[in-house]
Design a protein around this motif. Structure first.
Motif, PDB file in Angstrom:
ATOM      1  N   ARG A   4       0.825  -1.211   0.000  1.00 52.63           N
ATOM      2  CA  ARG A   4       0.000   0.000   0.000  1.00 52.63           C
ATOM      3  C   ARG A   4       0.859   1.261   0.000  1.00 52.63           C
ATOM      4  O   ARG A   4       0.515   2.259  -0.633  1.00 52.63           O
ATOM      5  CB  ARG A   4      -0.920   0.008   1.224  1.00 52.63           C
ATOM      6  CG  ARG A   4      -1.900   1.184   1.237  1.00 52.63           C
ATOM      7  CD  ARG A   4      -2.780   1.197   2.461  1.00 52.63           C
ATOM      8  NE  ARG A   4      -2.035   1.391   3.692  1.00 52.63           N
ATOM      9  CZ  ARG A   4      -1.572   2.567   4.110  1.00 52.63           C
ATOM     10  NH1 ARG A   4      -1.756   3.666   3.381  1.00 52.63           N
ATOM     11  NH2 ARG A   4      -0.912   2.658   5.245  1.00 52.63           N
ATOM     12  N   GLN A   5       2.006   1.196   0.693  1.00 56.50           N
ATOM     13  CA  GLN A   5       2.853   2.383   0.807  1.00 56.50           C
ATOM     14  C   GLN A   5       4.320   1.963   0.825  1.00 56.50           C
ATOM     15  O   GLN A   5       4.703   1.007   1.496  1.00 56.50           O
ATOM     16  CB  GLN A   5       2.532   3.138   2.105  1.00 56.50           C
ATOM     17  CG  GLN A   5       3.297   4.435   2.303  1.00 56.50           C
ATOM     18  CD  GLN A   5       2.747   5.590   1.481  1.00 56.50           C
ATOM     19  OE1 GLN A   5       1.663   5.487   0.913  1.00 56.50           O
ATOM     20  NE2 GLN A   5       3.486   6.685   1.417  1.00 56.50           N
ATOM     21  N   LEU A   6       5.136   2.678   0.054  1.00 59.71           N
ATOM     22  CA  LEU A   6       6.577   2.469   0.050  1.00 59.71           C
ATOM     23  C   LEU A   6       7.245   3.804   0.361  1.00 59.71           C
ATOM     24  O   LEU A   6       6.941   4.817  -0.268  1.00 59.71           O
ATOM     25  CB  LEU A   6       7.050   1.957  -1.316  1.00 59.71           C
ATOM     26  CG  LEU A   6       8.565   1.953  -1.557  1.00 59.71           C
ATOM     27  CD1 LEU A   6       9.257   0.957  -0.641  1.00 59.71           C
ATOM     28  CD2 LEU A   6       8.894   1.656  -3.015  1.00 59.71           C
ATOM     29  N   LEU A  19       5.588   6.708  -1.834  1.00 61.25           N
ATOM     30  CA  LEU A  19       4.838   6.229  -2.990  1.00 61.25           C
ATOM     31  C   LEU A  19       3.659   5.388  -2.531  1.00 61.25           C
ATOM     32  O   LEU A  19       3.830   4.355  -1.893  1.00 61.25           O
ATOM     33  CB  LEU A  19       5.763   5.387  -3.883  1.00 61.25           C
ATOM     34  CG  LEU A  19       5.345   5.172  -5.337  1.00 61.25           C
ATOM     35  CD1 LEU A  19       5.309   6.498  -6.087  1.00 61.25           C
ATOM     36  CD2 LEU A  19       6.315   4.221  -6.017  1.00 61.25           C
ATOM     37  N   GLY A  20       2.457   5.858  -2.839  1.00 59.32           N
ATOM     38  CA  GLY A  20       1.263   5.080  -2.556  1.00 59.32           C
ATOM     39  C   GLY A  20       0.926   4.189  -3.737  1.00 59.32           C
ATOM     40  O   GLY A  20       0.822   4.662  -4.865  1.00 59.32           O
ATOM     41  N   ILE A  39      13.543   1.525  -7.121  1.00 60.51           N
ATOM     42  CA  ILE A  39      12.287   1.434  -6.375  1.00 60.51           C
ATOM     43  C   ILE A  39      11.911  -0.024  -6.149  1.00 60.51           C
ATOM     44  O   ILE A  39      11.633  -0.449  -5.009  1.00 60.51           O
ATOM     45  CB  ILE A  39      11.158   2.174  -7.116  1.00 60.51           C
ATOM     46  CG1 ILE A  39      11.463   3.670  -7.226  1.00 60.51           C
ATOM     47  CG2 ILE A  39       9.817   1.951  -6.409  1.00 60.51           C
ATOM     48  CD1 ILE A  39      10.466   4.443  -8.066  1.00 60.51           C
ATOM     49  N   VAL A  40      11.904  -0.816  -7.214  1.00 61.87           N
ATOM     50  CA  VAL A  40      11.489  -2.211  -7.062  1.00 61.87           C
ATOM     51  C   VAL A  40      12.577  -3.034  -6.365  1.00 61.87           C
ATOM     52  O   VAL A  40      12.274  -4.039  -5.707  1.00 61.87           O
ATOM     53  CB  VAL A  40      11.118  -2.831  -8.420  1.00 61.87           C
ATOM     54  CG1 VAL A  40       9.882  -2.142  -8.979  1.00 61.87           C
ATOM     55  CG2 VAL A  40      12.265  -2.761  -9.423  1.00 61.87           C
ATOM     56  N   ARG A 394      13.488  11.583  -8.625  1.00 64.55           N
ATOM     57  CA  ARG A 394      12.214  12.022  -8.031  1.00 64.55           C
ATOM     58  C   ARG A 394      11.088  11.644  -8.978  1.00 64.55           C
ATOM     59  O   ARG A 394      11.291  11.374 -10.159  1.00 64.55           O
ATOM     60  CB  ARG A 394      12.216  13.520  -7.760  1.00 64.55           C
ATOM     61  CG  ARG A 394      12.301  14.405  -8.974  1.00 64.55           C
ATOM     62  CD  ARG A 394      12.212  15.871  -8.593  1.00 64.55           C
ATOM     63  NE  ARG A 394      12.317  16.749  -9.748  1.00 64.55           N
ATOM     64  CZ  ARG A 394      11.289  17.075 -10.534  1.00 64.55           C
ATOM     65  NH1 ARG A 394      10.076  16.592 -10.271  1.00 64.55           N
ATOM     66  NH2 ARG A 394      11.460  17.882 -11.562  1.00 64.55           N
ATOM     67  N   ILE A 395       9.863  11.622  -8.419  1.00 58.47           N
ATOM     68  CA  ILE A 395       8.674  11.378  -9.213  1.00 58.47           C
ATOM     69  C   ILE A 395       8.250  12.695  -9.872  1.00 58.47           C
ATOM     70  O   ILE A 395       8.151  13.723  -9.195  1.00 58.47           O
ATOM     71  CB  ILE A 395       7.532  10.828  -8.351  1.00 58.47           C
ATOM     72  CG1 ILE A 395       7.936   9.504  -7.716  1.00 58.47           C
ATOM     73  CG2 ILE A 395       6.257  10.647  -9.169  1.00 58.47           C
ATOM     74  CD1 ILE A 395       8.184   8.369  -8.713  1.00 58.47           C
ATOM     75  N   ALA A 396       8.003  12.657 -11.164  1.00 61.66           N
ATOM     76  CA  ALA A 396       7.626  13.868 -11.891  1.00 61.66           C
ATOM     77  C   ALA A 396       6.281  14.383 -11.423  1.00 61.66           C
ATOM     78  O   ALA A 396       5.372  13.592 -11.090  1.00 61.66           O
ATOM     79  CB  ALA A 396       7.594  13.594 -13.383  1.00 61.66           C
TER      80      ALA A 396
END
Length: 399
Positions: A4-6, A19-20, A39-40, A394-396
């Motif tokens: 659910r959350q990282l 990251l949800g 991330i993975v 970062r996430i865009a």
């Protein structure tokens, strides 16, 4: 099961990430080198306490940081747990579940189940036996976390026994006629006994796993490559000949028999081990043999057959964990579609679509199969940013 959350802090290129994630297919897109695989890798590391990319922890900590942190909140059949792991490159890692500090990070095993398929998995077929042994041992730890401790103890004994053989070689060669030689040989006897006891448990666990896993591998390979030769997996042990001499055709191979066989073979090769300064008998020298028809896949499989076999091993892992645990592990497909032909892409998506949660990474949209289509429930774009402390991920905005 699904994540659910990282949350990451100072993990590789990520100074910070929250990251949800949702059930279904979560897609992470970013150019090579931008940090999407990091991330993975973090999810896989928390699940297995090892990385599919490196063999030690130092590269996991962002340059200039003292340590890194991974936090993963999983939901499994309605039960929510948050696992935290503090990675310290020059000291022991620390772990907790929710707010409870754990005695050892190994207690995290079994909380998050994930199966990660990556381009590196070609080494399961083409690579050295160590890659296949690790595949078995990671799966054993996921199914029975207690056995991860047995394997860790075996590795410690193996290391100390190896140090004795290497550093006391001249003393050991003197034999029992010399006091120092007799003392060294007595110490070696102790290490032999521990190596045999722990090694028998490791080998027994691998044989038990393979008995359950084989049908999944055969079925997965047949589904992915129905036109190819049939797959078969067998286990090759350094003590196989001695074990066969101790049991009849229909007798089970018990842990006690394996221990006796290892001890017997250690006695047979003792002089060679002393001369070479290394341990020649035990599960650290065993191999998982992958067959296609009557030939070993390594060296005889085509490129397409090799990819099919690698996929089959991961799908077999996924299905075995699903049936054992009663819930789906998180399925992670890391940048693999670019390596597959159209038919294998389609078949892999069909399998992935049935999982409770899938996390897919890709460099560009063109790498994704057409039948992935509307199955994606969430999409993230990874970009990089240059700072005074170096390039970070970062996430865009707007994802």
């Amino acid at each position: 099961m699904y994540v659910r959350q990282l949350e990451l802090r100072d993990f590789r290129s990520w100074p910070k990430l929250e990251l949800g994630l949702e059930r279904g297919v979560n897609l992470i897109v970013g150019r090579n080198g931008f940090g999407k695989t990091n991330i993975v890798e973090a999810v896989g590391y928390l699940a297995h306490l090892s990385s599919h990319r490196v063999n030690h922890d130092a590269p996991l900590v962002r340059a200039g940081a003292a340590d890194a942190r991974i936090s993963v909140t999983t939901v499994n059949q309605g039960r929510e747990l948050t696992s935290h792991l503090l990675i310290k490159p020059h000291a022991a890692n620390l772990a907790q579940i929710n707010r409870t500090r754990l005695k050892t990070p190994r207690e995290l095993l079994g909380i998050t189940h994930s199966v990660l398929f990556a381009p590196e998995d070609l080494s399961l077929v083409r690579g050295e036996p160590a890659e296949r042994r690790r595949y078995l041992d990671d799966l054993i730890a996921a199914r029975t976390p207690r056995l991860a401790g047995v394997k860790a103890e075996y590795d410690k004994v193996l290391k100390q026994r190896g140090a004795l053989l290497k550093n006391a070689s001249q003393t050991l060669r003197r034999g029992y006629s010399d006091d120092d030689g007799a003392s060294a040989l007595a110490t070696l006897d102790v290490w032999d006994s521990q190596l045999a006891a722990l090694g028998a448990q490791v080998t027994s666990a691998r044989l038990e796993l393979l008995a359950d896993l084989e049908k999944y591998v055969v079925d997965a390979y047949s589904a992915i490559a129905p036109e190819s030769r049939p797959a078969k997996v067998t286990y090759h042990s350094t003590v196989e000949k001695t074990v066969n001499s101790l049991v009849g055709d229909d007798e089970p191979v018990t842990t006690e028999i394996l221990e006796a066989a290892i001890l017997a073979d250690l006695g047979k090769v003792r002089q060679r081990e002393i001369e070479r300064g290394t341990s020649l008998v035990g599960p650290h020298r065993d191999d998982l043999i992958l067959h296609l028809g009557q030939q070993p896949a390594k060296g005889f499989a085509s490129h397409g057959e090799t990819w099919s076999y690698a996929i089959s091993l991961r799908l077999a892992e996924f299905n075995l964990l699903r049936d054992s645990a009663g819930s789906d592990p998180v399925l992670i497909l890391d940048d693999v579609f670019a390596e597959l032909d159209a038919e294998r892409r389609r078949r892999l998506v069909e399998v992935a679509a049935a999982a409770e949660q899938v996390i897919i990474t890709a460099a560009v949209d063109e790498d994704l199969p057409e039948n992935l289509g509307g199955t994606v429930v969430q999409r993230f774009s990874v970009v990089t940013e240059d700072t005074e402390n170096g390039r970070i991920s970062r996430i865009a905005d707007g994802r």
